[in-house]
Design an enzyme around this catalytic site. Structure first.
Site, PDB file in Angstrom:
ATOM      1  N   GLU A 199     -17.141   7.996  -6.109  1.00  0.00           N
ATOM      2  CA  GLU A 199     -16.658   8.949  -7.116  1.00  0.00           C
ATOM      3  C   GLU A 199     -17.566  10.187  -7.178  1.00  0.00           C
ATOM      4  O   GLU A 199     -17.297  11.113  -7.938  1.00  0.00           O
ATOM      5  CB  GLU A 199     -16.599   8.271  -8.486  1.00  0.00           C
ATOM      6  CG  GLU A 199     -15.277   7.567  -8.770  1.00  0.00           C
ATOM      7  CD  GLU A 199     -14.886   6.501  -7.760  1.00  0.00           C
ATOM      8  OE1 GLU A 199     -15.718   5.610  -7.484  1.00  0.00           O
ATOM      9  OE2 GLU A 199     -13.769   6.565  -7.226  1.00  0.00           O
ATOM     10  N   ASN A 281     -12.526   4.635  -1.750  1.00  0.00           N
ATOM     11  CA  ASN A 281     -11.669   5.814  -1.635  1.00  0.00           C
ATOM     12  C   ASN A 281     -12.329   6.933  -0.830  1.00  0.00           C
ATOM     13  O   ASN A 281     -13.537   7.115  -0.880  1.00  0.00           O
ATOM     14  CB  ASN A 281     -11.337   6.352  -3.032  1.00  0.00           C
ATOM     15  CG  ASN A 281     -12.591   6.755  -3.811  1.00  0.00           C
ATOM     16  OD1 ASN A 281     -13.325   5.908  -4.270  1.00  0.00           O
ATOM     17  ND2 ASN A 281     -12.851   8.047  -3.923  1.00  0.00           N
ATOM     18  N   ASP A 323      -6.895   6.416  -5.470  1.00  0.00           N
ATOM     19  CA  ASP A 323      -8.123   5.616  -5.627  1.00  0.00           C
ATOM     20  C   ASP A 323      -7.863   4.127  -5.377  1.00  0.00           C
ATOM     21  O   ASP A 323      -8.402   3.273  -6.074  1.00  0.00           O
ATOM     22  CB  ASP A 323      -8.772   5.816  -7.013  1.00  0.00           C
ATOM     23  CG  ASP A 323     -10.137   5.153  -7.082  1.00  0.00           C
ATOM     24  OD1 ASP A 323     -10.872   5.201  -6.074  1.00  0.00           O
ATOM     25  OD2 ASP A 323     -10.479   4.565  -8.136  1.00  0.00           O
ATOM     26  N   ASP A 325      -9.224   2.063  -3.474  1.00  0.00           N
ATOM     27  CA  ASP A 325     -10.364   1.605  -2.665  1.00  0.00           C
ATOM     28  C   ASP A 325      -9.983   0.366  -1.851  1.00  0.00           C
ATOM     29  O   ASP A 325      -9.412  -0.571  -2.399  1.00  0.00           O
ATOM     30  CB  ASP A 325     -11.520   1.176  -3.565  1.00  0.00           C
ATOM     31  CG  ASP A 325     -12.170   2.327  -4.304  1.00  0.00           C
ATOM     32  OD1 ASP A 325     -11.529   3.358  -4.478  1.00  0.00           O
ATOM     33  OD2 ASP A 325     -13.338   2.173  -4.695  1.00  0.00           O
ATOM     34  N   ARG A 350      -6.270  -3.417  -3.661  1.00  0.00           N
ATOM     35  CA  ARG A 350      -6.007  -2.668  -4.896  1.00  0.00           C
ATOM     36  C   ARG A 350      -4.590  -2.115  -4.896  1.00  0.00           C
ATOM     37  O   ARG A 350      -3.965  -1.960  -5.930  1.00  0.00           O
ATOM     38  CB  ARG A 350      -6.991  -1.481  -4.984  1.00  0.00           C
ATOM     39  CG  ARG A 350      -8.419  -1.837  -5.315  1.00  0.00           C
ATOM     40  CD  ARG A 350      -8.816  -1.477  -6.726  1.00  0.00           C
ATOM     41  NE  ARG A 350      -9.026  -0.079  -6.992  1.00  0.00           N
ATOM     42  CZ  ARG A 350     -10.210   0.517  -7.075  1.00  0.00           C
ATOM     43  NH1 ARG A 350     -11.310  -0.158  -6.826  1.00  0.00           N
ATOM     44  NH2 ARG A 350     -10.304   1.791  -7.415  1.00  0.00           N
ATOM     45  N   TRP A 493     -10.634  -9.908 -15.047  1.00  0.00           N
ATOM     46  CA  TRP A 493     -11.721  -9.142 -14.427  1.00  0.00           C
ATOM     47  C   TRP A 493     -12.853 -10.058 -13.958  1.00  0.00           C
ATOM     48  O   TRP A 493     -13.949  -9.613 -13.674  1.00  0.00           O
ATOM     49  CB  TRP A 493     -12.261  -8.084 -15.420  1.00  0.00           C
ATOM     50  CG  TRP A 493     -12.745  -6.844 -14.753  1.00  0.00           C
ATOM     51  CD1 TRP A 493     -14.053  -6.443 -14.595  1.00  0.00           C
ATOM     52  CD2 TRP A 493     -11.951  -5.809 -14.151  1.00  0.00           C
ATOM     53  NE1 TRP A 493     -14.101  -5.236 -13.925  1.00  0.00           N
ATOM     54  CE2 TRP A 493     -12.836  -4.823 -13.655  1.00  0.00           C
ATOM     55  CE3 TRP A 493     -10.575  -5.627 -13.983  1.00  0.00           C
ATOM     56  CZ2 TRP A 493     -12.381  -3.678 -12.990  1.00  0.00           C
ATOM     57  CZ3 TRP A 493     -10.127  -4.490 -13.335  1.00  0.00           C
ATOM     58  CH2 TRP A 493     -11.041  -3.527 -12.850  1.00  0.00           C
ATOM     59  N   ALA A 557     -15.425  -1.960 -15.858  1.00  0.00           N
ATOM     60  CA  ALA A 557     -14.666  -0.714 -15.705  1.00  0.00           C
ATOM     61  C   ALA A 557     -13.522  -0.580 -16.699  1.00  0.00           C
ATOM     62  O   ALA A 557     -13.145   0.538 -17.056  1.00  0.00           O
ATOM     63  CB  ALA A 557     -14.122  -0.618 -14.277  1.00  0.00           C
TER      64      ALA A 557
HETATM   65 CA    CA Z   1     -13.038   4.431  -6.124  1.00  0.00          CA
END
Ligand code: CA
Length: 591
Positions: A199, A281, A323, A325, A350, A493, A557
């Protein structure tokens, strides 16, 4: 229950006596023990219960018949004002547990009593730049060292008895946005780590160090155009394979700040002698700035552990604009088909697709959606490449106006994020902690500035259903069929563990550690830990009894990035506890 490990109980007693007498115990984790960890039940010396990361335990003392008798034996608070986002997996060696906590701390704990033996605090600088909370995912053990990565992008090796620093090595510049959150991995005398920071427009890299002294052995950047090196006598020599030509899949100079951070670390398969790492990403998120596939972003890489050369790559999301990833774990497993053994590896991306690859060469075998809603692609072609729907890519911005916003599913936090799935060798199923959510996403003007967020995008994550976001799924990798699913109100998570006792363990943000019947999905046990469970549970055998441990501590997150989902879980309490359970000997069900 047979001891598959080398150490017998009388040796443990002798060791305890030696420790009490102040003598140096002969504790030393070897390469052999690490390679055999998946079959060993009396200790845990790898992240993933085996270097392949299947998170499968051959223990069956605890099983669906007696799991209702599983009960807490001790709990330890990590203390301080740093109670958030506990995402590590404990390691166990000779009755001592080694675990990391938030803000780059390490704890050594007596696994029988929960008594803290020592703790180490990395005392981080004020200007760390973690994207996604102050988390850490665990230690590596080697020789008499406990080694981990810090949020200011250092590797630190501690003496296992005292917690004192033996060596410390700077891996990358934290002021540029680098950090380390993954557990390092040890393969045949090499300590291997990735870095975080996609990021911030860092250049992702995978590196090997000598675990005895922290000397750099090789470095493999994960953005095409950057050279990799092997180090001999302190000097760099090219490592044989090119990282590809600069500018080939990237326009202009964007490869110089291309992201592709392998932030979740990796696993290793001894059968093929390959490391498997995923990459994050491409930077920035705004894909209109970087036409092309942007290798090796959002990919799985197979590397030679001896020199870091890339043996093959498989890109799940070429020209990623959401994004997505590609860091999620690629787990080696074998299956039978047409009378032959297929050396496969599977990953739940993802981007919402589950992929089965030939792990010897990276060839696509099959892929299928594992969540209910995918809008960004129409499907996968015969090579596993997504079939894009260009109207569902967020639009190009101008210097003054943001680009067209689109609704995309899954959300960028992923159909599955970092939390590791588990593979059960008896059921042949993967147990995947997934989430059903989408997002409004748009692009904005952006320029690279060292150490500043480099996204060029805005977003709001939204649940797809009122009643649930999380779904624990049992998936057959041979057919793509879902054997069962369990819905959860909050997003899942935490990591998953499965056992020969026909059990699947995972936790939820509501605070429960739960056990399910691996065949049917029936919930067979749960325990409220007092805060959200984001850690990866483990199980091992000690003194003839089966133990289970997990970290509890909400954070990560989701509360930071979750938009409307974050509002849904805003009242969940943070925490920092290490819980240990066991099935007492006299309650083992007689068969
Ligand atoms: Ca990312």
């Amino acid at each position: 229950m047979k001891h598959t490990g080398l150490r017998q109980p009388f040796l443990l007693s002798a060791l305890c006596a030696a420790m009490l007498a102040g003598a140096a115990p002969s504790w030393a984790v070897t390469d052999k023990e690490i390679l055999e960890d998946g079959k060993t039940t009396h200790q845990i010396v790898t992240n993933g219960l085996g270097l392949e990361g299947q998170r499968y335990s051959p223990l069956s003392i605890l099983n669906t018949d007696n799991v209702k008798e599983l009960r807490p034996v001790w709990a330890l608070s990590f203390g301080g004002e740093k109670q958030r986002g506990q995402q590590a997996q404990p390691m166990i060696k000779d009755g001592v547990m080694y675990v990391t906590a938030s803000y780059s701390r390490v704890f050594a704990v007596d696994a029988r009593t929960g008594r803290e033996l020592w703790q180490y605090d990395a005392r981080l600088p004020d200007d760390i730049r973690p994207c996604c909370d102050v988390i850490n995912r665990g230690v590596a053990l080697y020789g008499d060292l406990v080694i981990f990565g810090t949020l200011d992008a250092k590797l630190v090796a501690l003496n296992k008895d005292t917690g004192k620093v033996v060596w410390r090595k700077n891996v990358a510049d934290h002021k540029a946005g680098y950090s380390i959150t993954a557990a390092p991995l040890i393969v045949n005398g090499r300590l291997i780590t990735g870095v975080s920071g996609g990021e911030f427009g860092v250049v992702g890299k995978i590196e090997a160090y000598d675990p005895k002294n922290g000397e750099l052995l090789w470095s493999r950047p994960t953005v095409e155009g950057h050279m990799g090196y092997v180090y001999k006598d302190g000097k760099a020599v090219e490592n044989g394979i090119s990282g590809g030509e600069a500018g080939k899949t990237w326009p202009g100079d964007l490869w110089k700040t291309g992201g592709a951070a392998p932030w979740l670390g990796g696993y290793y398969d001894a059968e093929t002698n390959l490391l498997f790492f995923g990459t994050g990403n491409p930077a920035p998120w705004n894909s209109h700035l970087r036409p092309g596939d942007n290798l090796y972003s959002s990919s799985r890489l197979a590397l030679n552990p001896e020199d870091g050369s890339i043996k093959w790559h498989f890109q799940t999301t070429p020209h990623d604009g959401w994004d997505f990833d590609g860091v999620n774990e690629l787990i080696s497993f074998n299956y039978q088909e047409g009378g032959k053994t297929v050396k496969a590896a599977a990953t739940a991306d993802r981007n919402g697709f589950f992929y089965v690859l030939d792990r010897t060469n990276g060839k696509f075998i099959r892929g299928f959606p594992f969540v209910d809603k995918i809008t960004w692609a129409k499907g996968l072609d015969k090579n596993g490449r997504p079939i894009y729907d260009d109207s569902n890519r967020p639009g190009s911005p101008s210097a003054t106006e943001k680009g067209t916003s689109v609704f995309a599913a899954p959300a960028f936090l992923g159909a599955k994020n970092w939390m590791p799935m588990a593979y059960n060798q008896d059921t042949g199923l993967f147990y995947v902690p997934s989430n059903e959510w989408g997002m409004d996403i748009w692009n904005e003007d952006i320029a690279y500035k060292k150490g500043a967020a480099y996204l060029g995008a805005g977003f709001t994550i939204k649940p797809l259903n009122e009643e649930y976001i999380g779904v624990l799924r049992a998936i057959d990798p041979k057919t793509g069929k879902e054997a069962w699913r369990v819905k959860n109100y909050a997003p899942l998570w935490g990591g998953v563990l499965t056992t020969k006792g026909n059990l699947v363990f995972t936790g939820n943000p509501e605070g429960y550690l739960m056990a399910f019947n691996a065949k049917s999905g029936e919930k067979v046990w749960e325990f409220q830990t007092g805060s959200g469970v984001l850690g990866s549970p483990v199980t091992w055998e000690m003194d003839g009894e089966q133990y289970v441990s997990v970290l509890s501590g909400w954070g990560g997150a989701v509360p930071l990035w979750g938009g409307e989902v974050a509002k849904r879980v805003k009242d969940y309490n943070q925490g920092g506890m290490l819980w240990t359970f066991k099935l007492p000997k006299d309650l083992v069900a007689k068969k």
